[in-house]
Design an enzyme around this catalytic site. Structure first.
Site, PDB file in Angstrom:
ATOM      1  N   HIS A 130       0.840  -1.340   0.058  1.00 39.45           N
ATOM      2  CA  HIS A 130       0.157   0.075   0.202  1.00 39.45           C
ATOM      3  C   HIS A 130       0.878   1.438   0.139  1.00 39.45           C
ATOM      4  CE1 HIS A 130      -3.258  -2.380   1.031  1.00 39.45           C
ATOM      5  NE2 HIS A 130      -2.811  -2.920   2.336  1.00 39.45           N
ATOM      6  N   ASP A 131       1.422   1.468   1.066  1.00 44.99           N
ATOM      7  CA  ASP A 131       1.963   3.011   1.347  1.00 44.99           C
ATOM      8  C   ASP A 131       3.258   3.090   0.414  1.00 44.99           C
ATOM      9  OD1 ASP A 131      -0.031   3.375   3.183  1.00 44.99           O
ATOM     10  OD2 ASP A 131       1.068   3.076   4.960  1.00 44.99           O
TER      11      ASP A 131
END
Ligand code: RIB
Ligand code: CA
Length: 324
Positions: free
Chosen positions: A245-246
């Protein structure tokens, strides 16, 4: 040589936030100016401590880390994701106590000060609930005009949510904040939803490369992924591995990943108390039904990437990349 992109990361320092921080530190075109933390994966103080430890692991004690909101705008305490990120947010891997203190201003003030100092050039990447940004907007309504780009990891467009059937954690843990931030009129807003972050997959093979590298940063990255992979094994990942994700949002913010599909859409957030609370509502009728472009499109929403980023992330974190 073009100047490095000044960047601030607002995060809730869990496993993938930590990887994103290390990635940004290792990205030659990025000048990481500040880190701000908020409650999400852990409380905001733990997130700040984690950020300091992670920066220090890569030899950086010069980047200010400010602690931000511990509750949502309406005063709730988020349910921390210890089952995903471990009791300490870093996959239960222990790092030495940080030597640098948490910065004096709170997160919202540091966001404003960093934006001012960068004189219109700051890129912000937000990988956590948007509470700090909403508070910064309250204190400085001109913030959207002062920031070059805002990239938000959050939401689910065609993909199911991850904390409710429709809500993704960063948007769903503070829908009021997300609603305000997305509507604030940024010069360049990019949303990186689960639709793409769930398809960029870190694998056990990549984790083994990290562990085999031998450098403290790569080893740490490999170690924190152990528990993260164990969580993903319970939720739809057939082979051992995880979403990314990040770090993907950080790479898009840094201009190092070019999306294959990223239409300009109108996005908003459901703030009612019904079952859709926290859902990101992206008007995709233009791409599915041939509607004319939305007159009030306010974000570029990343819907497709090529799936090759995790291997590049691992390369960047390994010593052989030569960045360090
Ligand atoms: O839904 C994924 C997001 O929630 C990531 O930012 C993860 O770190 C958690 O904050
Ligand atoms: Ca996060």
């Amino acid at each position: 040589m073009s100047p490095r992109q000044p960047l601030l990361m607002d995060c809730d320092t869990g496993v993938d936030d930590a990887l994103a921080l290390l990635y940004l530190l290792r990205t030659p075109g990025v000048d990481l100016r500040a880190v701000t933390t908020v409650a999400g994966n852990t409380d905001a103080a733990q997130a700040a401590r984690n950020a300091l430890q992670v920066l220090e692991l890569d030899g950086r004690t010069d980047i200010p880390v400010a602690q931000g909101a511990d509750t949502t705008l309406r005063g709730d305490i988020p349910e921390y994701a210890t089952h995903v990120h471990g009791d300490n947010g870093l996959g239960n891997v222990r790092l030495p106590e940080p030597t640098a203190p948490i910065a004096a201003p709170d997160a919202a003030d540091l966001i404003i000060a960093t934006a001012r100092e960068a004189a219109g050039e700051l890129a912000i990447v937000a990988t956590a609930p948007l509470t700090n940004l909403a508070l910064a907007l309250e204190r400085e309504p001109e913030l959207p005009a002062m920031v070059r780009t805002l990239t938000v990891m959050g939401g689910a467009v065609h993909h199911p949510g991850n904390i409710t059937p429709v809500a993704e954690a960063n948007i769903g843990n503070d829908p009021e904040a997300a609603h305000r931030v997305l509507a604030a009129g940024w010069r360049d807003l990019t949303i990186v939803p689960l639709d793409v972050t769930m398809r960029e997959r870190l694998t056990e093979e990549l984790r083994q490369e990290l562990l085999a590298d031998g450098s403290p940063v790569a080893r740490f990255a490999g170690e924190i992924l152990d528990l993260y992979f164990a969580f993903h094994a319970k939720v739809a990942f057939p082979a051992r591995g995880s979403a990314c994700h990040d770090p993907l949002a950080a790479a898009i913010a840094a201009g190092e990943v070019t999306p294959l599909l990223a239409p300009e859409l109108h996005v908003t957030v459901e703030t009612g108390d019904g079952p859709a609370r926290g859902a990101l509502i992206a008007d995709t009728r233009g791409i599915h039904l041939g509607y004319p472009p939305h007159p009030d499109a306010n974000a570029r929403v990343v819907l497709e990437t090529d799936g090759t980023f995790p291997a590049r992330l691992v390369e960047r974190l390994c010593r052989r990349d030569g960045a360090r």
